[in-house]
Design a protein around this motif. Sequence first.
Motif, PDB file in Angstrom:
ATOM      1  N   PRO A 174      -3.094  -6.081  15.162  1.00 45.24           N
ATOM      2  CA  PRO A 174      -3.177  -6.643  13.791  1.00 45.24           C
ATOM      3  C   PRO A 174      -4.541  -5.391  13.034  1.00 45.24           C
ATOM      4  CG  PRO A 174      -3.404  -7.838  14.886  1.00 45.24           C
ATOM      5  CD  PRO A 174      -3.693  -6.917  15.841  1.00 45.24           C
ATOM      6  N   SER A 175      -4.366  -5.949  11.411  1.00 45.30           N
ATOM      7  CA  SER A 175      -5.297  -6.183  10.494  1.00 45.30           C
ATOM      8  C   SER A 175      -6.860  -6.491  10.404  1.00 45.30           C
ATOM      9  CB  SER A 175      -4.529  -5.693   8.949  1.00 45.30           C
ATOM     10  OG  SER A 175      -4.376  -4.042   8.858  1.00 45.30           O
ATOM     11  N   PHE A 176      -6.613  -7.641  10.413  1.00 46.11           N
ATOM     12  CA  PHE A 176      -7.542  -8.869  10.521  1.00 46.11           C
ATOM     13  C   PHE A 176      -8.702  -8.916  11.684  1.00 46.11           C
ATOM     14  CE2 PHE A 176      -3.762 -10.900  12.298  1.00 46.11           C
ATOM     15  CZ  PHE A 176      -3.895 -11.313  13.628  1.00 46.11           C
ATOM     16  N   VAL A 177      -7.708  -8.572  12.639  1.00 44.95           N
ATOM     17  CA  VAL A 177      -8.369  -7.573  14.267  1.00 44.95           C
ATOM     18  C   VAL A 177      -9.233  -6.771  13.461  1.00 44.95           C
ATOM     19  CG1 VAL A 177      -8.964  -7.021  16.380  1.00 44.95           C
ATOM     20  CG2 VAL A 177      -7.628  -9.397  15.662  1.00 44.95           C
ATOM     21  N   LYS A 178      -9.155  -4.869  13.526  1.00 42.49           N
ATOM     22  CA  LYS A 178      -9.502  -3.884  12.854  1.00 42.49           C
ATOM     23  C   LYS A 178     -10.299  -3.832  11.861  1.00 42.49           C
ATOM     24  CE  LYS A 178      -4.863  -1.760  13.270  1.00 42.49           C
ATOM     25  NZ  LYS A 178      -3.840  -0.258  12.553  1.00 42.49           N
ATOM     26  N   ASP A 179     -10.534  -4.727  10.976  1.00 38.76           N
ATOM     27  CA  ASP A 179     -11.892  -4.728  10.137  1.00 38.76           C
ATOM     28  C   ASP A 179     -11.825  -5.952  10.339  1.00 38.76           C
ATOM     29  OD1 ASP A 179     -10.513  -3.981   8.201  1.00 38.76           O
ATOM     30  OD2 ASP A 179      -9.695  -5.347   6.942  1.00 38.76           O
ATOM     31  N   TRP A 180     -12.387  -7.021  11.659  1.00 39.25           N
ATOM     32  CA  TRP A 180     -13.566  -7.613  12.214  1.00 39.25           C
ATOM     33  C   TRP A 180     -14.250  -6.550  13.197  1.00 39.25           C
ATOM     34  CZ3 TRP A 180     -14.244  -8.992  17.522  1.00 39.25           C
ATOM     35  CH2 TRP A 180     -15.496  -9.923  17.479  1.00 39.25           C
ATOM     36  N   LEU A 181     -13.297  -5.453  13.727  1.00 31.65           N
ATOM     37  CA  LEU A 181     -14.047  -4.401  14.713  1.00 31.65           C
ATOM     38  C   LEU A 181     -14.878  -3.592  14.088  1.00 31.65           C
ATOM     39  CD1 LEU A 181     -11.192  -4.021  17.041  1.00 31.65           C
ATOM     40  CD2 LEU A 181     -13.409  -5.110  17.923  1.00 31.65           C
ATOM     41  N   ILE A 182     -14.783  -2.608  12.727  1.00 33.44           N
ATOM     42  CA  ILE A 182     -14.977  -2.253  12.172  1.00 33.44           C
ATOM     43  C   ILE A 182     -16.451  -2.874  11.751  1.00 33.44           C
ATOM     44  CG2 ILE A 182     -14.842  -1.600   9.869  1.00 33.44           C
ATOM     45  CD1 ILE A 182     -12.238  -0.231  10.420  1.00 33.44           C
ATOM     46  N   LYS A 183     -16.405  -3.810  11.177  1.00 33.13           N
ATOM     47  CA  LYS A 183     -17.593  -4.620  10.783  1.00 33.13           C
ATOM     48  C   LYS A 183     -18.058  -4.869  12.115  1.00 33.13           C
ATOM     49  CE  LYS A 183     -19.383  -7.385   6.634  1.00 33.13           C
ATOM     50  NZ  LYS A 183     -20.177  -6.478   5.907  1.00 33.13           N
ATOM     51  N   MET A 184     -18.234  -4.922  13.106  1.00 34.27           N
ATOM     52  CA  MET A 184     -19.206  -5.615  13.981  1.00 34.27           C
ATOM     53  C   MET A 184     -19.772  -4.294  14.602  1.00 34.27           C
ATOM     54  SD  MET A 184     -18.002  -7.362  17.916  1.00 34.27           S
ATOM     55  CE  MET A 184     -16.840  -6.093  18.379  1.00 34.27           C
ATOM     56  N   PHE A 185     -18.892  -2.537  14.985  1.00 38.29           N
ATOM     57  CA  PHE A 185     -19.176  -1.762  14.892  1.00 38.29           C
ATOM     58  C   PHE A 185     -20.050  -0.132  13.367  1.00 38.29           C
ATOM     59  CE2 PHE A 185     -17.123  -2.923  18.561  1.00 38.29           C
ATOM     60  CZ  PHE A 185     -17.820  -2.180  19.589  1.00 38.29           C
ATOM     61  N   THR A 186     -20.317  -0.585  12.799  1.00 33.31           N
ATOM     62  CA  THR A 186     -20.499   0.088  11.514  1.00 33.31           C
ATOM     63  C   THR A 186     -22.061  -0.588  10.905  1.00 33.31           C
ATOM     64  OG1 THR A 186     -18.034  -0.176  10.632  1.00 33.31           O
ATOM     65  CG2 THR A 186     -20.382   0.498   8.887  1.00 33.31           C
ATOM     66  N   ASP A 187     -22.291   0.697  10.846  1.00 27.98           N
ATOM     67  CA  ASP A 187     -23.590   0.115  10.188  1.00 27.98           C
ATOM     68  C   ASP A 187     -24.235  -0.287   9.068  1.00 27.98           C
ATOM     69  OD1 ASP A 187     -24.280   2.820   9.175  1.00 27.98           O
ATOM     70  OD2 ASP A 187     -25.196   3.416  10.769  1.00 27.98           O
ATOM     71  N   GLU A 188     -25.878  -0.658   8.747  1.00 36.28           N
ATOM     72  CA  GLU A 188     -25.985  -0.590   7.097  1.00 36.28           C
ATOM     73  C   GLU A 188     -25.312   0.524   6.169  1.00 36.28           C
ATOM     74  OE1 GLU A 188     -29.737   0.123   9.273  1.00 36.28           O
ATOM     75  OE2 GLU A 188     -28.241  -1.104   9.720  1.00 36.28           O
ATOM     76  N   ASN A 189     -25.567   1.524   7.050  1.00 32.20           N
ATOM     77  CA  ASN A 189     -25.739   2.880   5.655  1.00 32.20           C
ATOM     78  C   ASN A 189     -24.394   2.914   5.858  1.00 32.20           C
ATOM     79  OD1 ASN A 189     -27.682   3.595   5.227  1.00 32.20           O
ATOM     80  ND2 ASN A 189     -28.144   3.740   7.173  1.00 32.20           N
ATOM     81  N   ASP A 190     -23.101   2.446   6.161  1.00 29.98           N
ATOM     82  CA  ASP A 190     -21.500   2.130   6.625  1.00 29.98           C
ATOM     83  C   ASP A 190     -20.729   3.553   7.674  1.00 29.98           C
ATOM     84  OD1 ASP A 190     -20.340   0.831   4.835  1.00 29.98           O
ATOM     85  OD2 ASP A 190     -20.870   1.816   2.815  1.00 29.98           O
ATOM     86  N   GLU A 191     -21.932   3.884   8.535  1.00 32.76           N
ATOM     87  CA  GLU A 191     -21.357   4.615   9.894  1.00 32.76           C
ATOM     88  C   GLU A 191     -21.009   4.467  10.661  1.00 32.76           C
ATOM     89  OE1 GLU A 191     -21.545   7.944   9.841  1.00 32.76           O
ATOM     90  OE2 GLU A 191     -22.278   7.954   7.401  1.00 32.76           O
ATOM     91  N   LEU A 192     -19.426   4.428  11.097  1.00 34.64           N
ATOM     92  CA  LEU A 192     -18.786   3.833  12.144  1.00 34.64           C
ATOM     93  C   LEU A 192     -19.296   4.050  13.751  1.00 34.64           C
ATOM     94  CD1 LEU A 192     -16.639   1.660  13.402  1.00 34.64           C
ATOM     95  CD2 LEU A 192     -15.303   4.050  12.218  1.00 34.64           C
ATOM     96  N   ASP A 193     -19.391   3.826  14.586  1.00 31.59           N
ATOM     97  CA  ASP A 193     -19.841   3.791  15.699  1.00 31.59           C
ATOM     98  C   ASP A 193     -18.384   4.433  16.737  1.00 31.59           C
ATOM     99  OD1 ASP A 193     -20.845   4.601  18.462  1.00 31.59           O
ATOM    100  OD2 ASP A 193     -21.302   3.058  18.823  1.00 31.59           O
ATOM    101  N   GLU A 194     -17.845   5.910  16.079  1.00 30.11           N
ATOM    102  CA  GLU A 194     -16.441   5.622  16.480  1.00 30.11           C
ATOM    103  C   GLU A 194     -16.428   5.466  18.141  1.00 30.11           C
ATOM    104  OE1 GLU A 194     -13.836   8.625  15.444  1.00 30.11           O
ATOM    105  OE2 GLU A 194     -13.792   8.514  13.462  1.00 30.11           O
ATOM    106  N   ASN A 195     -17.523   6.194  18.901  1.00 30.73           N
ATOM    107  CA  ASN A 195     -17.695   5.545  20.318  1.00 30.73           C
ATOM    108  C   ASN A 195     -17.392   4.566  20.776  1.00 30.73           C
ATOM    109  OD1 ASN A 195     -17.208   9.079  20.776  1.00 30.73           O
ATOM    110  ND2 ASN A 195     -19.258   9.669  20.661  1.00 30.73           N
ATOM    111  N   GLY A 196     -18.426   3.916  20.603  1.00 34.37           N
ATOM    112  CA  GLY A 196     -19.130   2.341  20.484  1.00 34.37           C
ATOM    113  C   GLY A 196     -17.712   1.469  20.567  1.00 34.37           C
TER     114      GLY A 196
END
Length: 474
Positions: free
Chosen positions: A34-56
């Motif tokens: 669900p989306s509320f989990v997706k956003d939680w994960l994106i936030k957890m794996f995104t750095d301060e420059n809005d770069e997402l650690d896709e592999n992680g």
Amino acid sequence: MVHSLDEKIKTIFPEESVLKNSDKYSVFSGFSIPSFVKDWLIKMFTDENDELDENGLKKFITNNLANNQKHVKGTLITDNKEVTLLARIVVEPDIKTGKLRFSVPDAGLKMNECEIPDYVVRDNPELKGGEVWGIITLDYLIPSGKEKGVILLEKFKSFKPYSVDVDYFASKRNQFSLMEWVDFLIRSMEYNPDGFDSFTQKLLFISRLLVFVEPNLNMMELAPKGTGKSYVFSNLSKYGWVVSGGTVTRAKLLYDISRESSGLIQQYQFLALDEIETIKFQDENELRGALKNYLESGSFTVAKYKGDSNCGLMVLGNIPLDENKKPLNKQYFANLHKFFMDPALLDRFHGFIEGWYLPRMREELKIDGYGLNVEYFSEILNEMRRVPEFEIVVQQLLDIPLKADTRDTKAIIRISTAYLKLLFPHVRTIQDISKEDFEEYCLKPAMHMRGIIKHQISLIDYEFRNELPDIKIK
């Protein structure tokens, strides 16, 4: 090109907003999250420059998502090591043993196999009952002197990364125009507001959030397929549940006598009955009677059990349209299950959403920009249910005739209050909003939505009068 609203959202909600686009969300392809989990994960794996650690992120999902793990029990028993899962768990107090039991449906872990130790509950009060999402650590133990083992929840990290403060959220409203605020809400629902045809269409779209913010609000929406009904109610909040197809029983909906356990209405803040044409109802007359009582008063009685809840009911269904995209039948409820062909039951629904005016999902409606993290957004919407000032303001603004029908009055007040929460969350007194804004964006749509219910009932039973009380602004 950077959208002006992007900068505004990012500046005003720096910690609570997240950049949403198809590139980021493609990492979840193939996973049911669900989306509320997706956003939680994106936030957890995104750095301060809005770069997402896709592999992680991919590695975390692959190794920890509950419905991706087929051998949890075997691993716990044979490898003698803890297992960490990203999971939805259902907690149920066991009165006979005094223990808190839980299940992990997506991983095949059953209620009678799992327990929550006292020390875990002390730090996580949300584990006292109901459904919660989080990162869980499980261990297997055979208690001393016992033959049977048990799966223990050793650690729990909830999806509550924010301290939710409604007043903080509401204080930001004055920095947006009404049109900007509506676009902001639509973005937070994971849609692109630029893809809608008009402001009126946008207002109709966010009306799907009314049951998220107002207790005991009962609504109906009929719309053609592909307009996103199911998505909104399935993905935006862990406080709601969607029943899609199958059989609905009194035990499932209200209370299970044999198990002495509460039904869905006491477990969630809103319940959506989706694809209502395909749902079957067991013991229809008995269930209809119990449901009438609940929709009227917020309470129900099953055998010797008396239950209360502030859960709202949302009925979702499809409706055939003509070449002009208008309903083929002037009786909108003609295709519904006969369970609903009871005027007294329909009269207990507060309002109707004309879903045929909403667009079908298309590429231009996919979000590409900043919006609120859905987990934060869902928490804010849920907290708004408990703010009493909104209804007080509505009561003070309305001039209600003494002979007004009580059900009509209740419906109009509840829908108006819900719109006030969504569109003007900063309002705490009647001085905080103009009468013109309240009438245009809260009262008028409430009257219209209730009016549809009244008109449709009058087409089924001519004894029901097709008129509303003359409620006005004082």
